[in-house]
Write an enzyme that holds these catalytic residues in place. Sequence first.
Site, PDB file in Angstrom:
ATOM      1  N   LYS A 113       0.825  -1.206   0.000  1.00 27.45           N
ATOM      2  CA  LYS A 113       0.000   0.000   0.000  1.00 27.45           C
ATOM      3  C   LYS A 113       0.865   1.264   0.000  1.00 27.45           C
ATOM      4  O   LYS A 113       1.016   1.934   1.022  1.00 27.45           O
ATOM      5  CB  LYS A 113      -0.964  -0.030   1.188  1.00 27.45           C
ATOM      6  CG  LYS A 113      -2.022  -1.121   1.034  1.00 27.45           C
ATOM      7  CD  LYS A 113      -2.894  -1.271   2.264  1.00 27.45           C
ATOM      8  CE  LYS A 113      -3.999  -0.277   2.348  1.00 27.45           C
ATOM      9  NZ  LYS A 113      -5.107  -0.515   1.422  1.00 27.45           N
TER      10      LYS A 113
HETATM   11  N1  PMP Z   1      -6.759  -3.875  -3.300  1.00 22.43           N
HETATM   12  C1  PMP Z   1      -6.573  -2.595  -2.956  1.00 22.43           C
HETATM   13  C2  PMP Z   1      -6.112  -1.644  -4.006  1.00 22.43           C
HETATM   14  C3  PMP Z   1      -6.817  -2.168  -1.650  1.00 22.43           C
HETATM   15  O1  PMP Z   1      -6.623  -0.897  -1.300  1.00 22.43           O
HETATM   16  C4  PMP Z   1      -7.275  -3.088  -0.689  1.00 22.43           C
HETATM   17  C5  PMP Z   1      -7.577  -2.645   0.715  1.00 22.43           C
HETATM   18  N2  PMP Z   1      -6.475  -2.714   1.551  1.00 22.43           N
HETATM   19  C6  PMP Z   1      -7.448  -4.426  -1.084  1.00 22.43           C
HETATM   20  C7  PMP Z   1      -7.185  -4.787  -2.394  1.00 22.43           C
HETATM   21  C8  PMP Z   1      -7.853  -5.485  -0.091  1.00 22.43           C
HETATM   22  O2  PMP Z   1      -6.789  -5.787   0.761  1.00 22.43           O
HETATM   23  P1  PMP Z   1      -7.022  -6.251   2.265  1.00 22.43           P
HETATM   24  O3  PMP Z   1      -7.936  -7.404   2.180  1.00 22.43           O
HETATM   25  O4  PMP Z   1      -5.678  -6.613   2.746  1.00 22.43           O
HETATM   26  O5  PMP Z   1      -7.607  -5.101   2.976  1.00 22.43           O
END
Ligand code: PMP
Length: 310
Positions: free
Chosen positions: A157
Amino acid sequence: MPKALSFFRGRMVPLEEANVNIMTHALHYGTAVFEGIRGNWNEQQSKMFIFRMREHYERLHQGCRIMMLKIPYSVDDLCRITEDLVRSCGYRQDVYIRPLAYKSAERVANLKLHELDSDFALIVVPFGAYLSTDGAIKCCTSSWRRIDDTIIPPRVKIAGHYVNSILAKTEAILGGYDEAIMLNQDGSVSEGSGENVFMVSGGVLYTPNVGDNNLTGITRDSVFQLAEKELKLKVMERHIRRSELYLADEVFLTGTAAHITPVGHIDHRPIASGNVGPTTKKLQDIYMGAVRGDNPKYLNWCSPVGLETW
Ligand code: PMP
């Protein structure tokens, strides 16, 4: 009463005092890595269950390595700081926990990561549903293509790469949809603006490979495990074409904020009946029990935090 607190420059301070200077590098260039973690309030147990906190901090550390962000906290330290902050804030409702490792150097016109100081901050805010929870949502295929790992690595992220998601989400909402699904440059399906995407077809659960420019989603991983263990479903990671989503039996999105969100329409085409599919519903029910600490089989995914009583 709950208190709006943050962890900033090495200590807990009121949120309103956690401010940075306008010269801060991350503000100009998006040179930061963040996480989104949910604390799920369990009323019966009077405890906050922080979901898969360790995995979130492991992903934060990976992002820090890519972005040369040196923070003086191990994964264990970060988990402890988070539990302390959640306990001290004292919210008795679902919360969103936002860790941020950022280039804190007050320097502009410097594009060399290795020369810039880093810092870490943490905030906790009350947070309800992110996407609609009544029924299935409407998605569009975004006109914005997903950024590629050769441009900015999407597996972690990194703050700056969220401009891609923000352009896609804004376009979707202004166009009357709930969410955007982005394609890669080769036209294969990547992910939502803040969620991974899955489809059920012929009794198999499919999702794109992380190499298709997805975030290494923690909800995605949880769904793999629940689908295999609880529903005995086969899970396959592979390229998915846009038209396959149109013709799938079920499509859903996964994410910390979105939980498991059924998709009823894509580009005005109903997915099967256009309602919540049976596999999606089963996964949603098991997942929601697990994140709130109600399923003893998955308690190892949760860090329970008891609150101080006032
Ligand atoms: N893709 C993106 C671009 C995101 O921002 C997120 C949210 N964090 C997700 C997928 C899902 O990831 P997670 O399940 O780890 O929150």
